[in-house]
Design an enzyme around this catalytic site. Structure first.
Site, PDB file in Angstrom:
ATOM      1  N   ALA A 259       0.806  -1.226   0.000  1.00  0.00           N
ATOM      2  CA  ALA A 259       0.000   0.000   0.000  1.00  0.00           C
ATOM      3  C   ALA A 259       0.837   1.273   0.000  1.00  0.00           C
ATOM      4  CB  ALA A 259      -0.938  -0.011   1.216  1.00  0.00           C
ATOM      5  N   ALA A 260       2.110   1.190   0.437  1.00  0.00           N
ATOM      6  CA  ALA A 260       2.959   2.384   0.445  1.00  0.00           C
ATOM      7  C   ALA A 260       3.742   2.545  -0.851  1.00  0.00           C
ATOM      8  CB  ALA A 260       3.923   2.339   1.629  1.00  0.00           C
ATOM      9  N   GLY A 261       3.496   1.683  -1.822  1.00  0.00           N
ATOM     10  CA  GLY A 261       4.228   1.746  -3.089  1.00  0.00           C
ATOM     11  C   GLY A 261       3.639   2.762  -4.052  1.00  0.00           C
TER      12      GLY A 261
ATOM     13  N   THR B 259      -2.077  -7.798  -8.774  1.00  0.00           N
ATOM     14  CA  THR B 259      -1.415  -6.849  -9.678  1.00  0.00           C
ATOM     15  C   THR B 259       0.100  -7.038  -9.647  1.00  0.00           C
ATOM     16  OG1 THR B 259      -3.183  -5.218  -9.438  1.00  0.00           O
ATOM     17  CG2 THR B 259      -1.048  -4.371 -10.101  1.00  0.00           C
TER      18      THR B 259
ATOM     19  N   ASP C 168      -3.214  -4.015 -19.869  1.00  0.00           N
ATOM     20  CA  ASP C 168      -2.877  -4.365 -21.253  1.00  0.00           C
ATOM     21  C   ASP C 168      -4.105  -4.185 -22.151  1.00  0.00           C
ATOM     22  OD1 ASP C 168      -0.277  -5.399 -20.309  1.00  0.00           O
ATOM     23  OD2 ASP C 168      -1.534  -6.944 -19.394  1.00  0.00           O
TER      24      ASP C 168
ATOM     25  N   HIS D 126       0.516 -11.866 -18.419  1.00  0.00           N
ATOM     26  CA  HIS D 126       0.840 -10.433 -18.326  1.00  0.00           C
ATOM     27  C   HIS D 126       2.353 -10.305 -18.401  1.00  0.00           C
ATOM     28  CE1 HIS D 126       1.098  -6.298 -17.113  1.00  0.00           C
ATOM     29  NE2 HIS D 126       1.870  -6.634 -16.101  1.00  0.00           N
TER      30      HIS D 126
HETATM   31  P1  NDP Z   1       4.737  -0.450  -7.594  1.00  0.00           P
HETATM   32  O1  NDP Z   1       3.653  -0.014  -6.689  1.00  0.00           O
HETATM   33  O2  NDP Z   1       5.134   0.426  -8.708  1.00  0.00           O
HETATM   34  O3  NDP Z   1       4.406  -1.887  -8.199  1.00  0.00           O
HETATM   35  C1  NDP Z   1       3.909  -2.932  -7.393  1.00  0.00           C
HETATM   36  C2  NDP Z   1       3.815  -4.195  -8.186  1.00  0.00           C
HETATM   37  O4  NDP Z   1       2.895  -4.028  -9.246  1.00  0.00           O
HETATM   38  C3  NDP Z   1       5.121  -4.647  -8.822  1.00  0.00           C
HETATM   39  O5  NDP Z   1       5.224  -6.030  -8.675  1.00  0.00           O
HETATM   40  C4  NDP Z   1       4.949  -4.260 -10.248  1.00  0.00           C
HETATM   41  O6  NDP Z   1       5.607  -5.136 -11.112  1.00  0.00           O
HETATM   42  C5  NDP Z   1       3.486  -4.493 -10.416  1.00  0.00           C
HETATM   43  N1  NDP Z   1       2.904  -3.881 -11.630  1.00  0.00           N
HETATM   44  C6  NDP Z   1       1.925  -4.421 -12.379  1.00  0.00           C
HETATM   45  N2  NDP Z   1       1.631  -3.655 -13.399  1.00  0.00           N
HETATM   46  C7  NDP Z   1       2.426  -2.580 -13.333  1.00  0.00           C
HETATM   47  C8  NDP Z   1       2.584  -1.445 -14.148  1.00  0.00           C
HETATM   48  N3  NDP Z   1       1.902  -1.250 -15.240  1.00  0.00           N
HETATM   49  N4  NDP Z   1       3.481  -0.522 -13.766  1.00  0.00           N
HETATM   50  C9  NDP Z   1       4.200  -0.703 -12.675  1.00  0.00           C
HETATM   51  N5  NDP Z   1       4.090  -1.777 -11.891  1.00  0.00           N
HETATM   52  C10 NDP Z   1       3.228  -2.722 -12.212  1.00  0.00           C
HETATM   53  O7  NDP Z   1       6.041  -0.832  -6.778  1.00  0.00           O
HETATM   54  P2  NDP Z   1       6.711  -0.131  -5.540  1.00  0.00           P
HETATM   55  O8  NDP Z   1       8.051  -0.760  -5.417  1.00  0.00           O
HETATM   56  O9  NDP Z   1       6.549   1.331  -5.572  1.00  0.00           O
HETATM   57  O10 NDP Z   1       5.794  -0.616  -4.354  1.00  0.00           O
HETATM   58  C11 NDP Z   1       5.716  -1.929  -3.965  1.00  0.00           C
HETATM   59  C12 NDP Z   1       5.381  -1.919  -2.507  1.00  0.00           C
HETATM   60  O11 NDP Z   1       5.058  -3.234  -2.133  1.00  0.00           O
HETATM   61  C13 NDP Z   1       6.528  -1.441  -1.614  1.00  0.00           C
HETATM   62  O12 NDP Z   1       6.032  -0.427  -0.774  1.00  0.00           O
HETATM   63  C14 NDP Z   1       6.879  -2.709  -0.819  1.00  0.00           C
HETATM   64  O13 NDP Z   1       7.248  -2.405   0.508  1.00  0.00           O
HETATM   65  C15 NDP Z   1       5.571  -3.418  -0.871  1.00  0.00           C
HETATM   66  N6  NDP Z   1       5.584  -4.846  -0.618  1.00  0.00           N
HETATM   67  C16 NDP Z   1       4.636  -5.255   0.261  1.00  0.00           C
HETATM   68  C17 NDP Z   1       4.497  -6.575   0.562  1.00  0.00           C
HETATM   69  C18 NDP Z   1       3.462  -6.933   1.541  1.00  0.00           C
HETATM   70  O14 NDP Z   1       2.502  -6.182   1.685  1.00  0.00           O
HETATM   71  N7  NDP Z   1       3.599  -8.049   2.198  1.00  0.00           N
HETATM   72  C19 NDP Z   1       5.365  -7.601  -0.038  1.00  0.00           C
HETATM   73  C20 NDP Z   1       6.284  -7.077  -0.999  1.00  0.00           C
HETATM   74  C21 NDP Z   1       6.370  -5.731  -1.276  1.00  0.00           C
HETATM   75  P3  NDP Z   1       7.112  -4.864 -11.648  1.00  0.00           P
HETATM   76  O15 NDP Z   1       8.014  -5.182 -10.489  1.00  0.00           O
HETATM   77  O16 NDP Z   1       7.227  -5.805 -12.786  1.00  0.00           O
HETATM   78  O17 NDP Z   1       7.161  -3.419 -12.048  1.00  0.00           O
END
Ligand code: NDP
Length: 328
Positions: A12-14, A129, A159, A187
């Site tokens: 959620a913080a991503g 996602t 897509d 995907h």
């Molecule tokens: P994003 O929010 O940009 O992306 C998250 C995921 O979505 C990635 O796997 C990414 O794939 C995927 N994705 C799917 N479609 C798209 C698209 N069109 N464009 C970009 N991404 C896409 O990543 P962040 O690194 O900013 O954030 C991820 C967060 O997840 C972090 O805050 C991390 O701490 C958290 N996290 C939480 C977990 C949990 O809740 N247990 C476990 C792991 C991570 P791709 O890598 O191919 O870009």
């Protein structure tokens, strides 16, 4: 009733989360009359950043936002969830082999599958996602034996939306004129955006384009590589459009796809179109009241057959790899 719908979001913080949460909270997922309770999962080191996001959610004073809960334990965050949007995943970093990527995500999605199994509400619907989305969904599904497999899906709606946008631009028509777009398979770069069953103003899209070379050499690779093009232009990934597609997919699943149209969704195959049973592959689907059905009876020509088979082969390889790792 006005009981809030519990929507769990991971990662959620991503970047995607930063777009997604505000739209869910403002009613884009369930409409202006349904209160939403957000249940947000993050890994421990990201919880502080997530607290900042929650402060901003508070500051929006969204009338539809009934409450927000955050934490790092999926057993707590998935408790009573009606919808789970699994966005967080371990990204591929430099030098990482595919096996490393699959096992890192395996740990995340086995744990989340079990937690959903044990704690989510009976009507849970799960959209993945985080990449590799199809295989992550397969892992979660395989670790949630009490949740019907049709409650799991992986996102190919971005897509699908990209394909609609490219076709509309090519033909100079509004996106609303395009119906029955299909993304088949994974995907990933092997996905197959299919114009042979799509319609433009009621006419066959491939015929309206009338240019097989454009379809093969321009349209298909542009849709498949759009994410990389956005990173190249923006210096950051396509987070807002990914968030938007995540909402489109979940909303249509729950509220139903439009009459006379269909959507693309990666779901557990029942063997339709020769896709091996159990694999999470994208298909044309219609949705109604939270259930989906794969559109049947489409004629698949040799060109489309080859493209679908290539993407499905990749999905079978991913499945075999996670099976070997003991994740499914
Ligand atoms: P994003 O929010 O940009 O992306 C998250 C995921 O979505 C990635 O796997 C990414 O794939 C995927 N994705 C799917 N479609 C798209 C698209 N069109 N464009 C970009 N991404 C896409 O990543 P962040 O690194 O900013 O954030 C991820 C967060 O997840 C972090 O805050 C991390 O701490 C958290 N996290 C939480 C977990 C949990 O809740 N247990 C476990 C792991 C991570 P791709 O890598 O191919 O870009």
């Amino acid at each position: 009733s006005n009981t809030p719908v519990k929507v769990a979001v991971t990662g959620a913080a991503g970047q995607i989360g930063y777009s997604l949460l505000f739209r869910i909270a403002s009613g884009a997922l369930l409409g202006p009359d349904t209160p939403v309770q957000l249940q947000l999962l993050e890994i421990e080191p990201a919880l502080k950043s997530l607290e900042g996001v929650v402060m901003e959610l508070d500051d929006c004073a969204f009338p539809t936002l009934a409450g927000v809960e955050i934490g790092s334990d999926p057993n707590v965050i998935f408790d009573g969830a009606n919808i789970a949007l699994l966005v967080g995943a371990r990204p591929r970093t430099k030098g990482m082999e595919r096996g490393d990527l699959l096992s890192a995500n395996g740990a995340i999605f086995t744990g989340q599958g079990k937690a959903l199994n044990d704690h989510a509400a009976d009507d849970i619907r799960i959209g993945v996602t985080g990449n590799p989305a199809n295989t992550n969904a397969l892992i979660a599904m395989s670790n949630a034996p009490d949740i019907p497999s049709e409650r799991f899906s992986a996102l190919t709606r971005l897509d699908h939306n990209r394909a609609i946008s490219q076709l509309a631009a090519k033909l100079g028509v509004p996106v609303t004129e395009i119906k029955k777009m299909t993304i088949w398979g994974n995907h990933s770069a092997t996905q197959y955006p299919d114009l042979f069953h799509a319609e433009v103003s009621g006419k066959n899209a491939a015929e309206a384009v009338g240019d097989q070379a454009w379809i093969e050499n321009d349209f298909i690779p542009t849709v498949a590589k759009r994410g990389a093009a956005i990173i190249e232009a923006r210096g950051a990934s396509s987070a807002a459009s990914a968030a938007s597609a995540t909402i489109d997919a979940a909303r249509d699943w729950i509220k139903g796809s439009a009459e006379g149209d269909w959507i693309s969704m990666a779901v557990a195959s029942d063997g339709s179109y020769g896709v091996p049973e159990g694999i999470i592959s994208s298909f044309p689907v219609t949705t109604k009241n939270g259930d989906w059905e794969i559109v049947q009876g489409l004629e698949i020509d040799d060109f489309s057959r080859g493209k679908i088979d290539a993407s499905v082969k990749e999905l079978e390889e991913e499945r075999d790899a996670v099976k070997e790792l003991g994740l499914i």
